[in-house]
Design an enzyme around this catalytic site. Structure first.
Site, PDB file in Angstrom:
ATOM      1  N   TRP A  20       0.859  -1.180   0.000  1.00 17.43           N
ATOM      2  CA  TRP A  20       0.000   0.000   0.000  1.00 17.43           C
ATOM      3  C   TRP A  20       0.901   1.237   0.000  1.00 17.43           C
ATOM      4  CZ3 TRP A  20      -4.962   0.535  -0.989  1.00 17.43           C
ATOM      5  CH2 TRP A  20      -5.582   1.762  -0.701  1.00 17.43           C
ATOM      6  N   HIS A  50       0.048  -4.599   7.601  1.00 17.83           N
ATOM      7  CA  HIS A  50      -0.950  -4.655   6.519  1.00 17.83           C
ATOM      8  C   HIS A  50      -0.298  -5.060   5.198  1.00 17.83           C
ATOM      9  CE1 HIS A  50      -4.130  -2.865   9.079  1.00 17.83           C
ATOM     10  NE2 HIS A  50      -3.044  -2.533   9.760  1.00 17.83           N
ATOM     11  N   HIS A  54      -3.781  -9.919   4.693  1.00 19.13           N
ATOM     12  CA  HIS A  54      -3.775  -9.506   6.114  1.00 19.13           C
ATOM     13  C   HIS A  54      -5.183  -9.189   6.576  1.00 19.13           C
ATOM     14  CE1 HIS A  54      -3.957  -5.608   4.059  1.00 19.13           C
ATOM     15  NE2 HIS A  54      -4.506  -5.146   5.177  1.00 19.13           N
ATOM     16  N   ASP A  56      -7.734  -6.643   9.025  1.00 16.74           N
ATOM     17  CA  ASP A  56      -7.919  -5.358   9.703  1.00 16.74           C
ATOM     18  C   ASP A  56      -8.796  -5.601  10.922  1.00 16.74           C
ATOM     19  OD1 ASP A  56      -6.674  -4.178   7.522  1.00 16.74           O
ATOM     20  OD2 ASP A  56      -8.430  -3.037   6.878  1.00 16.74           O
ATOM     21  N   HIS A  60      -8.008  -0.496  13.623  1.00 19.39           N
ATOM     22  CA  HIS A  60      -7.323   0.114  12.477  1.00 19.39           C
ATOM     23  C   HIS A  60      -7.886   1.512  12.179  1.00 19.39           C
ATOM     24  CE1 HIS A  60      -5.023   0.447   8.873  1.00 19.39           C
ATOM     25  NE2 HIS A  60      -5.939   0.040   8.021  1.00 19.39           N
ATOM     26  N   HIS A 164     -14.127   1.553   5.580  1.00 14.24           N
ATOM     27  CA  HIS A 164     -13.562   0.793   6.697  1.00 14.24           C
ATOM     28  C   HIS A 164     -14.347   1.056   7.989  1.00 14.24           C
ATOM     29  CE1 HIS A 164      -9.969   0.092   4.211  1.00 14.24           C
ATOM     30  NE2 HIS A 164      -9.641  -0.833   5.078  1.00 14.24           N
ATOM     31  N   GLU A 176      -7.894  -8.468   3.683  1.00 18.74           N
ATOM     32  CA  GLU A 176      -7.507  -7.801   2.443  1.00 18.74           C
ATOM     33  C   GLU A 176      -6.318  -8.541   1.833  1.00 18.74           C
ATOM     34  OE1 GLU A 176      -8.944  -3.314   3.679  1.00 18.74           O
ATOM     35  OE2 GLU A 176      -6.938  -3.955   4.261  1.00 18.74           O
TER      36      GLU A 176
HETATM   37  N1  LIG Z   1      -1.305   0.657   4.986  1.00 17.30           N
HETATM   38  C1  LIG Z   1      -1.582   1.973   5.160  1.00 17.30           C
HETATM   39  C2  LIG Z   1      -0.557   2.882   5.432  1.00 17.30           C
HETATM   40  C3  LIG Z   1      -0.832   4.201   5.610  1.00 17.30           C
HETATM   41  C4  LIG Z   1      -2.146   4.631   5.510  1.00 17.30           C
HETATM   42  C5  LIG Z   1      -3.157   3.792   5.240  1.00 17.30           C
HETATM   43  C6  LIG Z   1      -2.891   2.446   5.067  1.00 17.30           C
HETATM   44  C7  LIG Z   1      -3.964   1.495   4.760  1.00 17.30           C
HETATM   45  O1  LIG Z   1      -3.769   0.317   4.696  1.00 17.30           O
HETATM   46  C8  LIG Z   1      -5.290   2.046   4.467  1.00 17.30           C
HETATM   47  C9  LIG Z   1      -6.049   1.126   3.599  1.00 17.30           C
HETATM   48  N2  LIG Z   1      -7.155   1.797   3.044  1.00 17.30           N
HETATM   49  C10 LIG Z   1      -6.565  -0.094   4.342  1.00 17.30           C
HETATM   50  O2  LIG Z   1      -7.023  -1.000   3.699  1.00 17.30           O
HETATM   51  O3  LIG Z   1      -6.563  -0.181   5.533  1.00 17.30           O
END
Ligand SMILES: Nc1ccccc1C(=O)C[C@H](N)C(=O)O
Length: 220
Positions: A20, A50, A54, A56, A60, A164, A176
């Site tokens: 990500w 993540h 993985h 959540d 989170h 989320h 995810e």
């Molecule tokens: N890994 C990150 C690092 C920094 C900021 C957000 C994330 C996320 O993973 C957000 C994502 N939309 C998620 O599925 O949780």
């Protein structure tokens, strides 16, 4: 009659893997090697919780809520439904509603993300994700678990956070980064075991599916 084989729906973890945007680089480093005179082979890991496939936890996105420690085993072990969503664009409430999702279901969404070995490609900012209305509908349906075949259930904008919050706020645990390329729509048995990272808001996981005997073609 032999039960069908388990299918690994988790992605391999390695240095060059997709992550990500904003996540630290993944490092899977061999620090000890028998061939170099060490007693053992040993690997050191560095990565975000993540990374790859993985889970959540509510924590989170929602301060003061459940961490991975509180993960109910009933969310991650049991019958699950793989639902193929072939349409392009965000996943709508209508698409989910017409699939007749029931209270307490474990739902894994196989989207267009699975058409392109997503985990072996560069980050796609237009990956397929849930719309906010669809997430809110799933929250009202009180499903138990939602999985998706990309690194986020929600889109990569502000709406992604709302998606989320809607799911996690309803007690729906999220997986995810699934690799659903080798599975088709239908009923399966799911085992997903995330690491027991104390107090963490997420954790890498191994996830497996096995077609249920009732599934056409599953019996051999
Ligand atoms: N890994 C990150 C690092 C920094 C900021 C957000 C994330 C996320 O993973 C957000 C994502 N939309 C998620 O599925 O949780």
């Amino acid at each position: 009659m032999e039960p069908a084989d388990w299918i690994d729906i988790s992605v391999p973890i390695h240095d060059a893997m997709l992550r990500w945007p904003g996540d630290p680089a993944v490092q899977v480093q061999r620090t000890h090697t028998i061939e170099h005179g060490d007693e053992v082979n040993l690997t050191q890991l560095s990565m975000s919780a993540h990374t790859g496939t993985h889970m959540d936890a509510p924590l989170h996105y929602l301060p003061g809520t459940a961490s991975m420690d509180a993960l109910p085993f009933t969310a991650i072990i049991g019958p699950a439904r793989v639902l193929t969503v072939a349409a392009p664009g965000p996943i709508s409430q209508h698409m989910l509603e017409s699939a007749g999702i029931q209270v307490g279901e474990r739902v894994l969404l196989k989207t267009r993300n699975s058409d392109h070995s997503w985990s072996k490609r560069a980050f796609n900012p237009r990956f397929t994700a849930l719309s906010l209305e669809a997430a809110r509908w799933l929250a009202r349906q009180r499903i138990r678990l939602l999985g998706i075949d990309y690194l986020s259930v929600g889109p990569g904008n502000e709406e992604g956070a709302e998606v989320h919050r809607a799911l996690l706020g309803a007690g729906i645990w999220i997986i995810e980064g699934l690799d659903l390329s080798a599975v088709k729509s239908g009923p399966y048995e799911l085992i997903c075991l995330p690491l027991r990272l104390a107090g963490a808001e997420g954790a890498p996981a191994r996830a497996l599916l096995r077609p249920l005997a009732t599934q056409e073609g599953a019996e051999r």
